[in-house]
Design an enzyme around this catalytic site. Sequence first.
Site, PDB file in Angstrom:
ATOM      1  N   ARG A 129      -9.353   1.252   8.628  1.00  0.00           N
ATOM      2  CA  ARG A 129      -9.177  -0.161   9.066  1.00  0.00           C
ATOM      3  C   ARG A 129     -10.240  -1.029   9.703  1.00  0.00           C
ATOM      4  O   ARG A 129     -10.056  -2.268  10.171  1.00  0.00           O
ATOM      5  CB  ARG A 129      -7.587  -0.020  10.013  1.00  0.00           C
ATOM      6  CG  ARG A 129      -6.519  -0.576   9.235  1.00  0.00           C
ATOM      7  CD  ARG A 129      -5.377  -0.202  10.123  1.00  0.00           C
ATOM      8  NE  ARG A 129      -4.271  -1.107   9.766  1.00  0.00           N
ATOM      9  CZ  ARG A 129      -3.004  -0.646   9.272  1.00  0.00           C
ATOM     10  NH1 ARG A 129      -3.110   0.480   8.724  1.00  0.00           N
ATOM     11  NH2 ARG A 129      -1.920  -1.248   8.951  1.00  0.00           N
ATOM     12  N   ARG A 143      -0.380  -8.488  13.508  1.00  0.00           N
ATOM     13  CA  ARG A 143      -1.044  -7.752  12.757  1.00  0.00           C
ATOM     14  C   ARG A 143      -1.756  -8.359  11.746  1.00  0.00           C
ATOM     15  O   ARG A 143      -2.769  -7.570  11.136  1.00  0.00           O
ATOM     16  CB  ARG A 143       0.231  -6.719  12.249  1.00  0.00           C
ATOM     17  CG  ARG A 143       0.530  -5.650  13.083  1.00  0.00           C
ATOM     18  CD  ARG A 143       1.938  -5.208  12.668  1.00  0.00           C
ATOM     19  NE  ARG A 143       2.035  -4.652  11.400  1.00  0.00           N
ATOM     20  CZ  ARG A 143       3.277  -4.570  10.916  1.00  0.00           C
ATOM     21  NH1 ARG A 143       4.314  -5.153  10.992  1.00  0.00           N
ATOM     22  NH2 ARG A 143       2.843  -3.926   9.527  1.00  0.00           N
ATOM     23  N   ARG A 194      11.332  -1.112  11.000  1.00  0.00           N
ATOM     24  CA  ARG A 194      10.584  -0.680  12.042  1.00  0.00           C
ATOM     25  C   ARG A 194      10.445  -1.844  13.062  1.00  0.00           C
ATOM     26  O   ARG A 194      10.455  -2.914  13.114  1.00  0.00           O
ATOM     27  CB  ARG A 194       9.017  -0.833  11.194  1.00  0.00           C
ATOM     28  CG  ARG A 194       8.862   0.627  10.592  1.00  0.00           C
ATOM     29  CD  ARG A 194       7.569   0.349   9.460  1.00  0.00           C
ATOM     30  NE  ARG A 194       6.293  -0.260  10.328  1.00  0.00           N
ATOM     31  CZ  ARG A 194       5.183  -0.158   9.839  1.00  0.00           C
ATOM     32  NH1 ARG A 194       4.995   0.583   8.143  1.00  0.00           N
ATOM     33  NH2 ARG A 194       4.314  -0.699  10.142  1.00  0.00           N
ATOM     34  N   ARG A 215      11.632  -5.345   4.905  1.00  0.00           N
ATOM     35  CA  ARG A 215      11.537  -4.041   4.691  1.00  0.00           C
ATOM     36  C   ARG A 215      12.269  -3.314   5.382  1.00  0.00           C
ATOM     37  O   ARG A 215      12.618  -3.425   6.776  1.00  0.00           O
ATOM     38  CB  ARG A 215       9.938  -3.836   5.177  1.00  0.00           C
ATOM     39  CG  ARG A 215       9.566  -2.289   4.936  1.00  0.00           C
ATOM     40  CD  ARG A 215       8.133  -2.062   4.976  1.00  0.00           C
ATOM     41  NE  ARG A 215       7.305  -2.370   6.199  1.00  0.00           N
ATOM     42  CZ  ARG A 215       6.157  -2.280   6.516  1.00  0.00           C
ATOM     43  NH1 ARG A 215       5.371  -1.796   5.538  1.00  0.00           N
ATOM     44  NH2 ARG A 215       5.261  -2.479   7.476  1.00  0.00           N
ATOM     45  N   LYS A 254       0.856  -1.069   0.023  1.00  0.00           N
ATOM     46  CA  LYS A 254      -0.039   0.029  -0.073  1.00  0.00           C
ATOM     47  C   LYS A 254       0.893   1.291   0.045  1.00  0.00           C
ATOM     48  O   LYS A 254       0.762   2.132  -0.856  1.00  0.00           O
ATOM     49  CB  LYS A 254      -0.871   0.122   1.283  1.00  0.00           C
ATOM     50  CG  LYS A 254      -1.828  -1.130   1.274  1.00  0.00           C
ATOM     51  CD  LYS A 254      -2.694  -1.045   2.547  1.00  0.00           C
ATOM     52  CE  LYS A 254      -2.081  -1.090   3.989  1.00  0.00           C
ATOM     53  NZ  LYS A 254      -1.255  -2.372   4.266  1.00  0.00           N
TER      54      LYS A 254
HETATM   55  P1  ADP Z   1       2.393  -1.666   3.260  1.00  0.00           P
HETATM   56  O1  ADP Z   1       1.989  -0.392   2.982  1.00  0.00           O
HETATM   57  O2  ADP Z   1       0.970  -2.263   2.420  1.00  0.00           O
HETATM   58  O3  ADP Z   1       2.482  -2.442   4.611  1.00  0.00           O
HETATM   59  P2  ADP Z   1       5.001  -1.733   1.737  1.00  0.00           P
HETATM   60  O4  ADP Z   1       4.586  -0.687   0.647  1.00  0.00           O
HETATM   61  O5  ADP Z   1       5.593  -0.948   2.830  1.00  0.00           O
HETATM   62  O6  ADP Z   1       3.268  -2.126   2.148  1.00  0.00           O
HETATM   63  O7  ADP Z   1       5.518  -2.789   1.254  1.00  0.00           O
HETATM   64  C1  ADP Z   1       6.166  -3.891   2.185  1.00  0.00           C
HETATM   65  C2  ADP Z   1       7.249  -4.316   1.610  1.00  0.00           C
HETATM   66  O8  ADP Z   1       7.276  -5.013   0.628  1.00  0.00           O
HETATM   67  C3  ADP Z   1       8.439  -3.289   1.361  1.00  0.00           C
HETATM   68  O9  ADP Z   1       9.672  -3.840   1.699  1.00  0.00           O
HETATM   69  C4  ADP Z   1       8.374  -3.012  -0.135  1.00  0.00           C
HETATM   70  O10 ADP Z   1       9.531  -2.615  -0.697  1.00  0.00           O
HETATM   71  C5  ADP Z   1       7.977  -4.461  -0.692  1.00  0.00           C
HETATM   72  N1  ADP Z   1       7.503  -4.318  -1.694  1.00  0.00           N
HETATM   73  C6  ADP Z   1       5.909  -3.545  -2.172  1.00  0.00           C
HETATM   74  N2  ADP Z   1       5.437  -3.826  -3.177  1.00  0.00           N
HETATM   75  C7  ADP Z   1       5.924  -4.918  -3.776  1.00  0.00           C
HETATM   76  C8  ADP Z   1       5.947  -5.890  -4.829  1.00  0.00           C
HETATM   77  N3  ADP Z   1       4.827  -5.712  -5.764  1.00  0.00           N
HETATM   78  N4  ADP Z   1       6.942  -6.936  -5.047  1.00  0.00           N
HETATM   79  C9  ADP Z   1       7.780  -7.172  -4.070  1.00  0.00           C
HETATM   80  N5  ADP Z   1       8.007  -6.550  -2.868  1.00  0.00           N
HETATM   81  C10 ADP Z   1       7.216  -5.351  -2.737  1.00  0.00           C
HETATM   82  P1  ADP Z   2       1.026  -1.717   7.661  1.00  0.00           P
HETATM   83  O1  ADP Z   2       2.785  -1.747   7.092  1.00  0.00           O
HETATM   84  O2  ADP Z   2       0.927  -2.842   8.164  1.00  0.00           O
HETATM   85  O3  ADP Z   2       0.202  -1.313   6.618  1.00  0.00           O
HETATM   86  P2  ADP Z   2       0.762   1.012   9.170  1.00  0.00           P
HETATM   87  O4  ADP Z   2       2.074   1.661   8.718  1.00  0.00           O
HETATM   88  O5  ADP Z   2      -0.173   1.364   8.164  1.00  0.00           O
HETATM   89  O6  ADP Z   2       1.532  -0.664   8.625  1.00  0.00           O
HETATM   90  O7  ADP Z   2       0.450   1.083  10.555  1.00  0.00           O
HETATM   91  C1  ADP Z   2       1.359   0.688  11.666  1.00  0.00           C
HETATM   92  C2  ADP Z   2       0.661   0.659  12.803  1.00  0.00           C
HETATM   93  O8  ADP Z   2      -0.015   1.866  12.932  1.00  0.00           O
HETATM   94  C3  ADP Z   2      -0.549  -0.420  12.825  1.00  0.00           C
HETATM   95  O9  ADP Z   2      -0.187  -1.472  13.166  1.00  0.00           O
HETATM   96  C4  ADP Z   2      -1.565   0.474  13.949  1.00  0.00           C
HETATM   97  O10 ADP Z   2      -1.115   0.085  15.480  1.00  0.00           O
HETATM   98  C5  ADP Z   2      -1.379   1.964  13.724  1.00  0.00           C
HETATM   99  N1  ADP Z   2      -2.329   2.206  12.555  1.00  0.00           N
HETATM  100  C6  ADP Z   2      -2.000   2.781  11.547  1.00  0.00           C
HETATM  101  N2  ADP Z   2      -3.377   2.915  10.812  1.00  0.00           N
HETATM  102  C7  ADP Z   2      -4.113   2.798  11.699  1.00  0.00           C
HETATM  103  C8  ADP Z   2      -5.833   2.864  11.636  1.00  0.00           C
HETATM  104  N3  ADP Z   2      -6.311   3.270  10.467  1.00  0.00           N
HETATM  105  N4  ADP Z   2      -6.598   2.429  12.774  1.00  0.00           N
HETATM  106  C9  ADP Z   2      -5.767   2.081  13.926  1.00  0.00           C
HETATM  107  N5  ADP Z   2      -4.315   2.051  13.893  1.00  0.00           N
HETATM  108  C10 ADP Z   2      -3.713   2.465  12.850  1.00  0.00           C
END
Ligand code: ADP
Ligand code: ADP
Length: 215
Positions: free
Chosen positions: A88, A171, A160, A127, A13
């Site tokens: 969420r 999660r 992280r 990541r 995302k």
């Molecule tokens: P989210 O925000 O949904 O948690 P991230 O964008 O942070 O996901 O991506 C999670 C990890 O996977 C990061 O290390 C990112 O560089 C990697 N990643 C994201 N999209 C892809 C993809 N299409 N293929 C392989 N790795 C990816």
């Molecule tokens: P991910 O890589 O899992 O998509 P995020 O960076 O979006 O992680 O979120 C990290 C953490 O921040 C979540 O595990 C939660 O604790 C908090 N968080 C983020 N967005 C929300 C939300 N919309 N509602 C509640 N908690 C949130």
Amino acid sequence: MRLILLGPPGAGKGTQAESLSATLGIPHISTGDMFREAVAAGTPLGREAKSYMDAGKLVPDEVTIGIVRERLDRPDARSGFVLDGFPRTVPQAEALDEILKDLSEKIDAVVCIDVPEDKLVRRLSRRRVCRGCGAIYHLETKPPGPDGRCTVCGGELYQRDDDTEETVRRRLEVYRLQTEPLIRYYEKRGLLRTVSGDKDIDSVNRDTLAALGRA
Ligand code: ADP
Ligand code: ADP
Ligand code: ZN
């Protein structure tokens, strides 16, 4: 365009939101980034959010809804945005509908990024995030520069605190129980587009733009 990106932790995302933000000229609004900034700045919001984040749980709805309401009211978000990590929970989605109604706005599309669960743990354990600009890297699929630093700003990369295997499993469980019902919520409203996130980053980006009619 007013967009929501939905999908489990590690689906991509943040990665896709960054490029959609640049391509479509709309701000990327990530509640996770907002909470991490508050934690780094040591604000009361950060102190409250940190305990939930470290445990892999959701920050309470009223706190989260409050920060999103303020953010969507800022001038740069009034003509469009890409929401990443919000809503969420069903109460968050309902609150978002109310916030947008008050602003006479509405969501144009919800893109759900679909990735098989066994791939997510591997993605998250590798990541790395830039301390300077928040750019997202992966040790294999989106490697940092040769010096191990951010290729955008030269910043230091970190892992992280919540990307440990145990917290990731928690999660994913939270996602299944609290966030997955939103798929049905937006499907019923005719807004849902599903894209496979199990392809390379550029392919997912192309498929997402195609799903939005912007290819
Ligand atoms: P989210 O925000 O949904 O948690 P991230 O964008 O942070 O996901 O991506 C999670 C990890 O996977 C990061 O290390 C990112 O560089 C990697 N990643 C994201 N999209 C892809 C993809 N299409 N293929 C392989 N790795 C990816
Ligand atoms: P991910 O890589 O899992 O998509 P995020 O960076 O979006 O992680 O979120 C990290 C953490 O921040 C979540 O595990 C939660 O604790 C908090 N968080 C983020 N967005 C929300 C939300 N919309 N509602 C509640 N908690 C949130
Ligand atoms: Zn950087």
